[in-house]
Design a protein around this motif. Structure first.
Motif, PDB file in Angstrom:
ATOM      1  N   VAL A   1       0.837  -1.192   0.000  1.00  0.00           N
ATOM      2  CA  VAL A   1       0.000   0.000   0.000  1.00  0.00           C
ATOM      3  C   VAL A   1       0.879   1.251   0.000  1.00  0.00           C
ATOM      4  O   VAL A   1       0.652   2.187  -0.775  1.00  0.00           O
ATOM      5  CB  VAL A   1      -0.951   0.001   1.211  1.00  0.00           C
ATOM      6  N   LEU A   2       1.904   1.274   0.845  1.00  0.00           N
ATOM      7  CA  LEU A   2       2.793   2.440   0.897  1.00  0.00           C
ATOM      8  C   LEU A   2       3.491   2.659  -0.441  1.00  0.00           C
ATOM      9  O   LEU A   2       3.609   3.801  -0.915  1.00  0.00           O
ATOM     10  CB  LEU A   2       3.840   2.259   2.000  1.00  0.00           C
ATOM     11  N   GLN A   3       3.963   1.595  -1.073  1.00  0.00           N
ATOM     12  CA  GLN A   3       4.649   1.752  -2.354  1.00  0.00           C
ATOM     13  C   GLN A   3       3.724   2.351  -3.414  1.00  0.00           C
ATOM     14  O   GLN A   3       4.173   3.070  -4.297  1.00  0.00           O
ATOM     15  CB  GLN A   3       5.194   0.409  -2.818  1.00  0.00           C
ATOM     16  N   THR A   4       2.432   2.072  -3.330  1.00  0.00           N
ATOM     17  CA  THR A   4       1.476   2.636  -4.270  1.00  0.00           C
ATOM     18  C   THR A   4       1.305   4.135  -4.052  1.00  0.00           C
ATOM     19  O   THR A   4       1.192   4.917  -5.013  1.00  0.00           O
ATOM     20  CB  THR A   4       0.115   1.938  -4.119  1.00  0.00           C
ATOM     21  N   LEU A   5       1.312   4.564  -2.797  1.00  0.00           N
ATOM     22  CA  LEU A   5       1.051   5.960  -2.449  1.00  0.00           C
ATOM     23  C   LEU A   5       2.289   6.847  -2.522  1.00  0.00           C
ATOM     24  O   LEU A   5       2.166   8.075  -2.649  1.00  0.00           O
ATOM     25  CB  LEU A   5       0.503   6.034  -1.017  1.00  0.00           C
ATOM     26  N   PHE A   6       3.456   6.240  -2.441  1.00  0.00           N
ATOM     27  CA  PHE A   6       4.655   7.028  -2.170  1.00  0.00           C
ATOM     28  C   PHE A   6       4.959   8.086  -3.229  1.00  0.00           C
ATOM     29  O   PHE A   6       5.127   9.277  -2.920  1.00  0.00           O
ATOM     30  CB  PHE A   6       5.876   6.115  -1.993  1.00  0.00           C
ATOM     31  N   LEU A   7       5.057   7.691  -4.490  1.00  0.00           N
ATOM     32  CA  LEU A   7       5.509   8.631  -5.519  1.00  0.00           C
ATOM     33  C   LEU A   7       4.558   9.816  -5.707  1.00  0.00           C
ATOM     34  O   LEU A   7       5.027  10.964  -5.794  1.00  0.00           O
ATOM     35  CB  LEU A   7       5.744   7.897  -6.844  1.00  0.00           C
ATOM     36  N   PRO A   8       3.241   9.606  -5.773  1.00  0.00           N
ATOM     37  CA  PRO A   8       2.367  10.778  -5.881  1.00  0.00           C
ATOM     38  C   PRO A   8       2.556  11.775  -4.734  1.00  0.00           C
ATOM     39  O   PRO A   8       2.583  12.995  -4.961  1.00  0.00           O
ATOM     40  CB  PRO A   8       0.960  10.162  -5.858  1.00  0.00           C
ATOM     41  N   LEU A   9       2.728  11.264  -3.504  1.00  0.00           N
ATOM     42  CA  LEU A   9       2.930  12.173  -2.371  1.00  0.00           C
ATOM     43  C   LEU A   9       4.316  12.796  -2.382  1.00  0.00           C
ATOM     44  O   LEU A   9       4.495  13.954  -1.994  1.00  0.00           O
ATOM     45  CB  LEU A   9       2.703  11.420  -1.057  1.00  0.00           C
TER      46      LEU A   9
ATOM     47  N   LEU B   1       5.964  13.709  -4.942  1.00  0.00           N
ATOM     48  CA  LEU B   1       6.003  14.750  -5.975  1.00  0.00           C
ATOM     49  C   LEU B   1       4.969  15.844  -5.723  1.00  0.00           C
ATOM     50  O   LEU B   1       4.763  16.719  -6.576  1.00  0.00           O
ATOM     51  CB  LEU B   1       5.778  14.124  -7.355  1.00  0.00           C
ATOM     52  N   ALA B   2       4.317  15.820  -4.564  1.00  0.00           N
ATOM     53  CA  ALA B   2       3.351  16.854  -4.202  1.00  0.00           C
ATOM     54  C   ALA B   2       4.086  18.108  -3.730  1.00  0.00           C
ATOM     55  O   ALA B   2       5.321  18.156  -3.708  1.00  0.00           O
ATOM     56  CB  ALA B   2       2.401  16.326  -3.132  1.00  0.00           C
ATOM     57  N   ASP B   3       3.332  19.123  -3.326  1.00  0.00           N
ATOM     58  CA  ASP B   3       3.953  20.410  -2.998  1.00  0.00           C
ATOM     59  C   ASP B   3       4.086  20.664  -1.499  1.00  0.00           C
ATOM     60  O   ASP B   3       4.384  21.784  -1.083  1.00  0.00           O
ATOM     61  CB  ASP B   3       3.172  21.558  -3.660  1.00  0.00           C
ATOM     62  N   ALA B   4       3.856  19.628  -0.671  1.00  0.00           N
ATOM     63  CA  ALA B   4       3.996  19.778   0.777  1.00  0.00           C
ATOM     64  C   ALA B   4       4.254  18.405   1.384  1.00  0.00           C
ATOM     65  O   ALA B   4       3.989  17.378   0.756  1.00  0.00           O
ATOM     66  CB  ALA B   4       2.735  20.411   1.369  1.00  0.00           C
ATOM     67  N   PRO B   5       4.766  18.367   2.624  1.00  0.00           N
ATOM     68  CA  PRO B   5       5.056  17.076   3.262  1.00  0.00           C
ATOM     69  C   PRO B   5       3.786  16.290   3.563  1.00  0.00           C
ATOM     70  O   PRO B   5       2.689  16.844   3.651  1.00  0.00           O
ATOM     71  CB  PRO B   5       5.768  17.477   4.565  1.00  0.00           C
ATOM     72  N   SER B   6       3.950  14.986   3.762  1.00  0.00           N
ATOM     73  CA  SER B   6       2.844  14.109   4.140  1.00  0.00           C
ATOM     74  C   SER B   6       3.308  13.130   5.209  1.00  0.00           C
ATOM     75  O   SER B   6       4.495  12.804   5.301  1.00  0.00           O
ATOM     76  CB  SER B   6       2.323  13.321   2.930  1.00  0.00           C
ATOM     77  N   ARG B   7       2.342  12.678   5.981  1.00  0.00           N
ATOM     78  CA  ARG B   7       2.583  11.632   6.976  1.00  0.00           C
ATOM     79  C   ARG B   7       1.525  10.559   6.765  1.00  0.00           C
ATOM     80  O   ARG B   7       0.332  10.848   6.817  1.00  0.00           O
ATOM     81  CB  ARG B   7       2.503  12.192   8.392  1.00  0.00           C
ATOM     82  N   VAL B   8       1.972   9.334   6.510  1.00  0.00           N
ATOM     83  CA  VAL B   8       1.055   8.238   6.210  1.00  0.00           C
ATOM     84  C   VAL B   8       1.227   7.149   7.264  1.00  0.00           C
ATOM     85  O   VAL B   8       2.327   6.629   7.458  1.00  0.00           O
ATOM     86  CB  VAL B   8       1.317   7.660   4.802  1.00  0.00           C
ATOM     87  N   ASP B   9       0.131   6.812   7.938  1.00  0.00           N
ATOM     88  CA  ASP B   9       0.103   5.785   8.976  1.00  0.00           C
ATOM     89  C   ASP B   9      -0.746   4.633   8.440  1.00  0.00           C
ATOM     90  O   ASP B   9      -1.924   4.816   8.123  1.00  0.00           O
ATOM     91  CB  ASP B   9      -0.521   6.385  10.241  1.00  0.00           C
ATOM     92  N   ILE B  10      -0.142   3.434   8.308  1.00  0.00           N
ATOM     93  CA  ILE B  10      -0.841   2.289   7.727  1.00  0.00           C
ATOM     94  C   ILE B  10      -0.795   1.120   8.701  1.00  0.00           C
ATOM     95  O   ILE B  10       0.279   0.756   9.202  1.00  0.00           O
ATOM     96  CB  ILE B  10      -0.219   1.858   6.384  1.00  0.00           C
ATOM     97  N   HIS B  11      -1.961   0.505   8.955  1.00  0.00           N
ATOM     98  CA  HIS B  11      -2.065  -0.632   9.870  1.00  0.00           C
ATOM     99  C   HIS B  11      -2.365  -1.903   9.076  1.00  0.00           C
ATOM    100  O   HIS B  11      -3.219  -1.897   8.185  1.00  0.00           O
ATOM    101  CB  HIS B  11      -3.186  -0.395  10.878  1.00  0.00           C
ATOM    102  N   GLY B  12      -1.669  -2.991   9.407  1.00  0.00           N
ATOM    103  CA  GLY B  12      -1.872  -4.263   8.718  1.00  0.00           C
ATOM    104  C   GLY B  12      -0.689  -5.180   8.940  1.00  0.00           C
ATOM    105  O   GLY B  12      -0.123  -5.244  10.036  1.00  0.00           O
ATOM    106  N   GLY B  13      -0.268  -5.891   7.899  1.00  0.00           N
ATOM    107  CA  GLY B  13       0.852  -6.813   8.001  1.00  0.00           C
ATOM    108  C   GLY B  13       2.157  -6.152   7.599  1.00  0.00           C
ATOM    109  O   GLY B  13       2.267  -5.590   6.512  1.00  0.00           O
ATOM    110  N   THR B  14       3.144  -6.223   8.483  1.00  0.00           N
ATOM    111  CA  THR B  14       4.468  -5.639   8.187  1.00  0.00           C
ATOM    112  C   THR B  14       5.475  -6.690   7.735  1.00  0.00           C
ATOM    113  O   THR B  14       6.461  -6.358   7.085  1.00  0.00           O
ATOM    114  CB  THR B  14       5.043  -4.932   9.423  1.00  0.00           C
ATOM    115  N   HIS B  15       5.234  -7.938   8.097  1.00  0.00           N
ATOM    116  CA  HIS B  15       6.136  -9.047   7.746  1.00  0.00           C
ATOM    117  C   HIS B  15       5.275 -10.222   7.313  1.00  0.00           C
ATOM    118  O   HIS B  15       4.907 -11.074   8.135  1.00  0.00           O
ATOM    119  CB  HIS B  15       7.028  -9.433   8.930  1.00  0.00           C
TER     120      HIS B  15
END
Length: 268
Positions: A100-108, A110-124
């Motif tokens: 999910v993070l890899q899908t969101l990363f590039l658009p954010l 290349l945006a014009d301000a910082p972002s903070r993304v908190d994702i809950h689920g499986g990490t390993h």
């Protein structure tokens, strides 16, 4: 603009063609329709983690979406402007937070301000990059491209229970530098992490010793750190990084019920 039509069964026919399509759609503001989603997987169609990638990116770029339900074989996605900010996404299963993070990363990024993304689920979890791979391998190459982010994991989430959390702080960048990888150079060092969650530290030590034993048979020395991760479920990981003069490689093994510690190390 007319929507691109994409056959989701192309190539491996898994979820990656969907995630890449979503990312490029948001970055280029191009609508698309994808059909035959995960046609070569059992079961086919959207699973919860794929659905979360769709709905999360739709929220970030104000997209109009049709077909957003588990099992759907096709969706249409019409993006608007990417809006940076603070976001919380909950997959609700052991579905991969990394994908999910890899899908969101590039658009954010290349945006014009910082972002903070908190994702809950499986990490390993199997068949996706674990958190440590993201932090130590993926992020290394993103920074080589001139992109900036920081990753933290308050809690690990192992398959099948999940319950983990990652937080990505993404800094905005206007352009991406070229990445040239033609010669990796000589191997400098092998380092790694042997980690456990809700299991005895002796298991992490067994993984470390097995990896050292196997590498020494190849004439290689390594430096492996032990880590005890806060987690909601039981799990272990052994990750190895080979640092070369101009590149690096990264591999890891994950524990599963009935899988010996030595097998985790052997897999890595």
């Amino acid at each position: 603009m007319q929507a691109l039509k994409i056959d989701g069964s192309f190539g491996e026919g898994g979820g990656q063609i969907l995630r890449t399509s979503l990312t490029l759609s948001a970055v280029t503001n191009t609508p698309f329709e994808i059909f035959n989603i995960r046609a070569k997987r059992k079961p086919p169609g959207l699973r919860p983690q794929h659905l979360q990638a769709v709905t999360a990116l739709a929220k970030i770029c104000g997209a109009e979406v049709d077909g957003t339900q588990v099992g759907s074989l096709s969706i249409t996605f019409k993006p608007a402007k990417v809006t940076p900010g603070d976001y919380l996404f909950q997959i609700g299963t052991a579905g991969s937070v990394s994908l999910v993070l890899q899908t969101l990363f590039l658009p954010l990024a290349l945006a014009d301000a910082p972002s903070r993304v908190d994702i809950h689920g499986g990490t390993h979890v199997p068949f996706s990059p674990c958190f440590h791979y993201l932090k130590l391998q993926w992020l290394t190459y993103l920074k080589a491209l001139g992109l900036e982010a920081e990753l933290e994991m308050p809690k690990a989430g192992f398959y099948p229970r999940g319950g983990g959390e990652i937080i990505a702080t993404i800094s905005p960048k206007k352009e991406i530098r070229p990445l040239i990888l033609e010669e990796r150079g000589k191997l400098k060092i092998v380092r790694g992490i042997s980690a456990v969650g809700n299991l005895p530290p002796s298991i992490a030590l067994r993984q470390k010793e097995q990896a050292e034993r196997r590498l020494s048979q190849e004439g290689l020395t390594c430096h492996i750190e032990l880590e005890d991760m806060p987690a909601t479920a039981k799990g272990t990981m052994l990750l190895l990084i080979g640092e070369f003069e101009r590149s690096q490689c990264c591999y890891y093994g994950l524990w599963a019920i009935g899988k010996r510690s030595e097998a985790v190390a052997d897999e890595a």
